[in-house]
Design a protein around this motif. Sequence first.
Motif, PDB file in Angstrom:
ATOM      1  N   GLN A 170      38.718  37.737  42.148  1.00 27.07           N
ATOM      2  CA  GLN A 170      38.892  38.189  40.772  1.00 27.07           C
ATOM      3  C   GLN A 170      39.020  39.708  40.652  1.00 27.07           C
ATOM      4  OE1 GLN A 170      39.399  35.876  38.300  1.00 27.07           O
ATOM      5  NE2 GLN A 170      40.086  37.685  37.165  1.00 27.07           N
ATOM      6  N   PRO A 171      38.268  40.526  41.405  1.00 22.28           N
ATOM      7  CA  PRO A 171      38.458  41.980  41.269  1.00 22.28           C
ATOM      8  C   PRO A 171      39.880  42.432  41.580  1.00 22.28           C
ATOM      9  CG  PRO A 171      36.398  41.523  42.396  1.00 22.28           C
ATOM     10  CD  PRO A 171      37.116  40.218  42.293  1.00 22.28           C
ATOM     11  N   PHE A 172      40.537  41.772  42.528  1.00 26.03           N
ATOM     12  CA  PHE A 172      41.921  42.117  42.846  1.00 26.03           C
ATOM     13  C   PHE A 172      42.866  41.681  41.726  1.00 26.03           C
ATOM     14  CE2 PHE A 172      40.037  42.533  47.002  1.00 26.03           C
ATOM     15  CZ  PHE A 172      40.769  43.531  47.617  1.00 26.03           C
ATOM     16  N   LEU A 173      42.626  40.509  41.154  1.00 28.59           N
ATOM     17  CA  LEU A 173      43.436  40.067  40.026  1.00 28.59           C
ATOM     18  C   LEU A 173      43.275  41.007  38.839  1.00 28.59           C
ATOM     19  CD1 LEU A 173      42.852  36.196  40.098  1.00 28.59           C
ATOM     20  CD2 LEU A 173      44.948  37.404  40.731  1.00 28.59           C
ATOM     21  N   ASP A 174      42.040  41.428  38.591  1.00 22.26           N
ATOM     22  CA  ASP A 174      41.781  42.341  37.472  1.00 22.26           C
ATOM     23  C   ASP A 174      42.484  43.676  37.687  1.00 22.26           C
ATOM     24  OD1 ASP A 174      40.193  40.377  36.362  1.00 22.26           O
ATOM     25  OD2 ASP A 174      38.298  41.275  37.018  1.00 22.26           O
ATOM     26  N   ALA A 175      42.413  44.200  38.914  1.00 20.53           N
ATOM     27  CA  ALA A 175      43.048  45.483  39.209  1.00 20.53           C
ATOM     28  C   ALA A 175      44.558  45.385  39.057  1.00 20.53           C
ATOM     29  CB  ALA A 175      42.677  45.944  40.615  1.00 20.53           C
ATOM     30  N   SER A 176      45.135  44.273  39.501  1.00 27.01           N
ATOM     31  CA  SER A 176      46.575  44.079  39.382  1.00 27.01           C
ATOM     32  C   SER A 176      47.001  43.990  37.926  1.00 27.01           C
ATOM     33  CB  SER A 176      46.991  42.814  40.133  1.00 27.01           C
ATOM     34  OG  SER A 176      48.364  42.565  39.997  1.00 27.01           O
ATOM     35  N   ALA A 177      46.234  43.251  37.125  1.00 22.17           N
ATOM     36  CA  ALA A 177      46.560  43.133  35.703  1.00 22.17           C
ATOM     37  C   ALA A 177      46.498  44.490  35.009  1.00 22.17           C
ATOM     38  CB  ALA A 177      45.605  42.143  35.029  1.00 22.17           C
ATOM     39  N   LYS A 178      45.512  45.304  35.383  1.00 14.36           N
ATOM     40  CA  LYS A 178      45.396  46.636  34.804  1.00 14.36           C
ATOM     41  C   LYS A 178      46.559  47.528  35.232  1.00 14.36           C
ATOM     42  CE  LYS A 178      42.210  50.556  34.448  1.00 14.36           C
ATOM     43  NZ  LYS A 178      40.883  51.097  34.863  1.00 14.36           N
ATOM     44  N   TYR A 179      46.918  47.453  36.507  1.00 13.64           N
ATOM     45  CA  TYR A 179      48.007  48.268  37.049  1.00 13.64           C
ATOM     46  C   TYR A 179      49.316  47.971  36.331  1.00 13.64           C
ATOM     47  CZ  TYR A 179      51.349  49.977  40.580  1.00 13.64           C
ATOM     48  OH  TYR A 179      52.390  50.613  41.224  1.00 13.64           O
ATOM     49  N   PHE A 180      49.599  46.680  36.108  1.00 11.14           N
ATOM     50  CA  PHE A 180      50.853  46.274  35.482  1.00 11.14           C
ATOM     51  C   PHE A 180      50.761  46.198  33.959  1.00 11.14           C
ATOM     52  CE2 PHE A 180      51.635  44.603  39.787  1.00 11.14           C
ATOM     53  CZ  PHE A 180      52.921  45.051  39.997  1.00 11.14           C
ATOM     54  N   LYS A 181      49.556  46.500  33.412  1.00 10.42           N
ATOM     55  CA  LYS A 181      49.326  46.383  31.965  1.00 10.42           C
ATOM     56  C   LYS A 181      49.721  44.987  31.486  1.00 10.42           C
ATOM     57  CE  LYS A 181      50.036  51.320  31.016  1.00 10.42           C
ATOM     58  NZ  LYS A 181      50.305  51.744  32.396  1.00 10.42           N
ATOM     59  N   ALA A 182      49.374  43.991  32.299  1.00  7.77           N
ATOM     60  CA  ALA A 182      49.811  42.620  32.037  1.00  7.77           C
ATOM     61  C   ALA A 182      48.750  41.783  31.348  1.00  7.77           C
ATOM     62  CB  ALA A 182      50.208  41.941  33.345  1.00  7.77           C
ATOM     63  N   GLY A 183      47.511  42.268  31.292  1.00  9.64           N
ATOM     64  CA  GLY A 183      46.448  41.438  30.763  1.00  9.64           C
ATOM     65  C   GLY A 183      46.113  40.319  31.736  1.00  9.64           C
ATOM     66  N   GLU A 184      45.234  39.432  31.323  1.00  5.60           N
ATOM     67  CA  GLU A 184      44.832  38.318  32.180  1.00  5.60           C
ATOM     68  C   GLU A 184      45.768  37.141  31.945  1.00  5.60           C
ATOM     69  OE1 GLU A 184      40.754  37.299  31.926  1.00  5.60           O
ATOM     70  OE2 GLU A 184      40.032  39.349  32.161  1.00  5.60           O
ATOM     71  N   ARG A 185      46.636  36.874  32.915  1.00  3.95           N
ATOM     72  CA  ARG A 185      47.571  35.757  32.797  1.00  3.95           C
ATOM     73  C   ARG A 185      47.619  35.024  34.128  1.00  3.95           C
ATOM     74  NH1 ARG A 185      53.158  37.846  30.387  1.00  3.95           N
ATOM     75  NH2 ARG A 185      52.859  39.440  31.967  1.00  3.95           N
ATOM     76  N   THR A 186      47.142  33.800  34.120  1.00  2.91           N
ATOM     77  CA  THR A 186      47.205  32.969  35.329  1.00  2.91           C
ATOM     78  C   THR A 186      47.781  31.610  34.946  1.00  2.91           C
ATOM     79  OG1 THR A 186      44.865  32.437  34.950  1.00  2.91           O
ATOM     80  CG2 THR A 186      45.358  34.103  36.629  1.00  2.91           C
ATOM     81  N   PRO A 187      49.085  31.540  34.705  1.00 12.36           N
ATOM     82  CA  PRO A 187      49.689  30.261  34.332  1.00 12.36           C
ATOM     83  C   PRO A 187      49.647  29.271  35.489  1.00 12.36           C
ATOM     84  CG  PRO A 187      51.388  31.887  34.792  1.00 12.36           C
ATOM     85  CD  PRO A 187      50.084  32.629  34.806  1.00 12.36           C
TER      86      PRO A 187
END
Length: 289
Positions: free
Chosen positions: A29-46
């Motif tokens: 999860q910390p890597f997913l959170d960092a990636s979402a922040k980097y891309f300004k994508a929010g939390e999206r895991t379809p």
Amino acid sequence: MSLDLENLVAIDTHVHVEIDDHGHTALPQPFLDASAKYFKAGERTPTIDQIAEKYRERRIAAVIFTVDAEKALGHGRISNEEVAAGAARHPDVLIPFGSIDPAKGADGVAELERLVADHGVRGLKFHPSLQEFAPNDGTAYPLFEALAARGLPAIFHTGQTGIGAGMPGGGGIKLRFSDPMLLDDVAADFPELTIIMAHPSVPWQSEAISVATHKPNVAIDLSGWSPKYFPQELVRAINGPLRSKVLFGSDYPVIDPDRWLADFDKLEIKPEVKPKVLKENAIRVLRLP
């Protein structure tokens, strides 16, 4: 039902499966959170089914895969079989690729053979920085040999990565493994292997263009960046010598295909080149039936 290539608008060659049907994520999860922040994508895991629904509505096919980084991250991967099963539920829009950590050696080659024979997998995705290997160090050569023998492509992450960005030490991820010049060696050693270098390869954009220009078996997917941020040298290459070697890719879910396509439409891309980028090149490079 299968891909109706004639009626597809585009083929997105780079879509990540971030969560499986049981709620297990592809990365900690910390890597997913960092990636979402980097891309300004929010939390999206379809889910895979949600990916299929989204792409079907747009008449776009998608190459889907996860990343096997179990050894480096100590985090269980999403199984390649589950990715393939999801694609099999939606064969009109989803194209399954696998991901196998090269550190798995002979077991990895055996897995690839099973995935191709029993599950219809059409290629492999590698992330050298995340998997901690240099593409030219020989670690993955048995997998490359197996792919080349079957006429299947390999997608390699290249350049900067949003995974680990902003974390202490970048999450321990080393960018140097994703220098596209390492793939020049692979392309020379395996001339029958189709290599797709993913993303604008900043800070090695010139190197990526040179490799793709020099090696007939190397292509570039344009995922991971909004086209409005593409370096001008990449835009010139798309319109020029690489017009038949560049592929539409979004990097969904961190970049939405709608956004990518809208921004691409604003680029000064020659009218005769756009259909090549959006679909025609992918049909040839992926050897779609």
